[in-house]
Design a protein around this motif. Structure first.
Motif, PDB file in Angstrom:
ATOM      1  N   THR A 137       0.719   5.199 -12.023  1.00  0.00           N
ATOM      2  CA  THR A 137      -0.091   3.995 -11.847  1.00  0.00           C
ATOM      3  C   THR A 137       0.587   3.070 -10.832  1.00  0.00           C
ATOM      4  N   PRO A 138      -0.134   2.059 -10.343  1.00  0.00           N
ATOM      5  CA  PRO A 138       0.429   1.183  -9.310  1.00  0.00           C
ATOM      6  C   PRO A 138       1.703   0.466  -9.743  1.00  0.00           C
ATOM      7  N   LEU A 139       2.537   0.219  -8.766  1.00  0.00           N
ATOM      8  CA  LEU A 139       3.811  -0.461  -8.962  1.00  0.00           C
ATOM      9  C   LEU A 139       3.633  -1.971  -8.869  1.00  0.00           C
ATOM     10  N   TYR A 140       4.347  -2.686  -9.717  1.00  0.00           N
ATOM     11  CA  TYR A 140       4.493  -4.146  -9.626  1.00  0.00           C
ATOM     12  C   TYR A 140       5.985  -4.385  -9.763  1.00  0.00           C
ATOM     13  N   PHE A 180       0.808  -1.219   0.000  1.00  0.00           N
ATOM     14  CA  PHE A 180       0.000   0.000   0.000  1.00  0.00           C
ATOM     15  C   PHE A 180       0.840   1.267   0.000  1.00  0.00           C
ATOM     16  N   ASP A 181       2.136   1.152   0.252  1.00  0.00           N
ATOM     17  CA  ASP A 181       2.990   2.331   0.349  1.00  0.00           C
ATOM     18  C   ASP A 181       4.361   1.970  -0.209  1.00  0.00           C
ATOM     19  N   GLU A 182       4.668   2.494  -1.391  1.00  0.00           N
ATOM     20  CA  GLU A 182       5.908   2.137  -2.073  1.00  0.00           C
ATOM     21  C   GLU A 182       7.150   2.442  -1.242  1.00  0.00           C
ATOM     22  N   ALA A 183       7.216   3.613  -0.637  1.00  0.00           N
ATOM     23  CA  ALA A 183       8.411   3.990   0.130  1.00  0.00           C
ATOM     24  C   ALA A 183       8.620   3.064   1.329  1.00  0.00           C
ATOM     25  N   LYS A 184       7.559   2.775   2.068  1.00  0.00           N
ATOM     26  CA  LYS A 184       7.678   1.883   3.227  1.00  0.00           C
ATOM     27  C   LYS A 184       8.018   0.465   2.795  1.00  0.00           C
ATOM     28  N   THR A 185       7.449   0.040   1.671  1.00  0.00           N
ATOM     29  CA  THR A 185       7.721  -1.305   1.156  1.00  0.00           C
ATOM     30  C   THR A 185       9.190  -1.436   0.782  1.00  0.00           C
ATOM     31  N   ARG A 186       9.735  -0.451   0.079  1.00  0.00           N
ATOM     32  CA  ARG A 186      11.157  -0.482  -0.286  1.00  0.00           C
ATOM     33  C   ARG A 186      12.051  -0.453   0.948  1.00  0.00           C
ATOM     34  N   GLU A 187      11.707   0.404   1.912  1.00  0.00           N
ATOM     35  CA  GLU A 187      12.492   0.491   3.145  1.00  0.00           C
ATOM     36  C   GLU A 187      12.528  -0.870   3.845  1.00  0.00           C
ATOM     37  N   PHE A 188      11.387  -1.550   3.892  1.00  0.00           N
ATOM     38  CA  PHE A 188      11.294  -2.830   4.572  1.00  0.00           C
ATOM     39  C   PHE A 188      12.022  -3.938   3.815  1.00  0.00           C
ATOM     40  N   HIS A 196       7.152 -11.221  -5.854  1.00  0.00           N
ATOM     41  CA  HIS A 196       6.578 -10.139  -6.648  1.00  0.00           C
ATOM     42  C   HIS A 196       5.735  -9.331  -5.674  1.00  0.00           C
ATOM     43  N   ILE A 197       5.870  -8.027  -5.708  1.00  0.00           N
ATOM     44  CA  ILE A 197       5.117  -7.159  -4.804  1.00  0.00           C
ATOM     45  C   ILE A 197       4.246  -6.256  -5.657  1.00  0.00           C
ATOM     46  N   THR A 198       2.966  -6.158  -5.301  1.00  0.00           N
ATOM     47  CA  THR A 198       2.024  -5.427  -6.135  1.00  0.00           C
ATOM     48  C   THR A 198       1.223  -4.390  -5.360  1.00  0.00           C
ATOM     49  N   GLU A 199       0.974  -3.274  -6.014  1.00  0.00           N
ATOM     50  CA  GLU A 199       0.060  -2.258  -5.489  1.00  0.00           C
ATOM     51  C   GLU A 199      -1.304  -2.336  -6.196  1.00  0.00           C
ATOM     52  N   HIS A 200      -1.453  -3.230  -7.146  1.00  0.00           N
ATOM     53  CA  HIS A 200      -2.682  -3.328  -7.936  1.00  0.00           C
ATOM     54  C   HIS A 200      -3.836  -3.913  -7.128  1.00  0.00           C
ATOM     55  N   GLY A 257      -6.972  -6.078  -6.492  1.00  0.00           N
ATOM     56  CA  GLY A 257      -7.417  -7.333  -7.074  1.00  0.00           C
ATOM     57  C   GLY A 257      -6.329  -8.358  -7.341  1.00  0.00           C
ATOM     58  N   ASP A 258      -5.059  -7.979  -7.258  1.00  0.00           N
ATOM     59  CA  ASP A 258      -3.994  -8.968  -7.483  1.00  0.00           C
ATOM     60  C   ASP A 258      -3.953  -9.992  -6.357  1.00  0.00           C
ATOM     61  N   CYS A 259      -4.164  -9.546  -5.159  1.00  0.00           N
ATOM     62  CA  CYS A 259      -4.122 -10.444  -4.001  1.00  0.00           C
ATOM     63  C   CYS A 259      -4.693  -9.697  -2.803  1.00  0.00           C
ATOM     64  N   SER A 260      -4.865 -10.409  -1.729  1.00  0.00           N
ATOM     65  CA  SER A 260      -5.404  -9.804  -0.511  1.00  0.00           C
ATOM     66  C   SER A 260      -4.273  -9.436   0.436  1.00  0.00           C
ATOM     67  N   PRO A 261      -4.402  -8.314   1.125  1.00  0.00           N
ATOM     68  CA  PRO A 261      -3.404  -7.996   2.144  1.00  0.00           C
ATOM     69  C   PRO A 261      -3.520  -8.993   3.295  1.00  0.00           C
TER      70      PRO A 261
END
Length: 125
Positions: free
Chosen positions: A40-43, A13-21, A54-58, A60-64
């Motif tokens: 647009t959303p990052l994949y 849900f948050d590109e910066a936090k995802t990259r940091e983690f 694979h990490i997605t912001e889209h 419908g791709d998957c559930s959190p």
């Protein structure tokens, strides 16, 4: 007939936090990333050794809140490496499980649980 490797797809849900983690804390590297166009959303694909995600912001791709188990050759050494980074959001511990593995579970910024584990010699990966 045979099956190959799997590629888990955690939701972000948050590109910066995802990259940091994943990159800054867990030590994965970004292999590639894709957007259909600017804004647009990052994949993206991240990897560390033989582990690929694979990490997605889209939508419908998957559930959190997914759970992924990842084999680690030495979960205690990995835990020591992570603790040394003094990451403010996580100081994971390692537990001996009743089924014989040593496990370290960590939640990512989107609530997905990654469990890194090393098996005892009598349990196969």
């Amino acid at each position: 007939m045979s099956l190959g490797t799997i590629t888990p797809i955690p939701r972000s849900f948050d590109e910066a936090k995802t990259r940091e983690f994943y990159v800054g804390f867990l030590g994965f590297k970004v292999d590639w990333e894709h957007r259909f166009e600017e804004g647009t959303p990052l994949y993206m694909q991240v990897s560390k050794d033989g582990c690929v995600l694979h990490i997605t912001e889209h939508f419908g791709d998957c559930s959190p809140g997914a759970a992924v188990r990842i084999v680690a050759s030495d979960v205690d050494a990995y835990q020591a490496e992570l603790i040394a980074k003094q990451y403010k959001h996580s100081r994971p511990g390692v537990e001996d499980m009743p089924w014989g593995s040593r496990e370290m579970s960590i939640k990512d910024p989107s609530g997905n649980r990654l469990t890194f584990f090393s098996n005892s010699p009598e349990i196969s990966s």
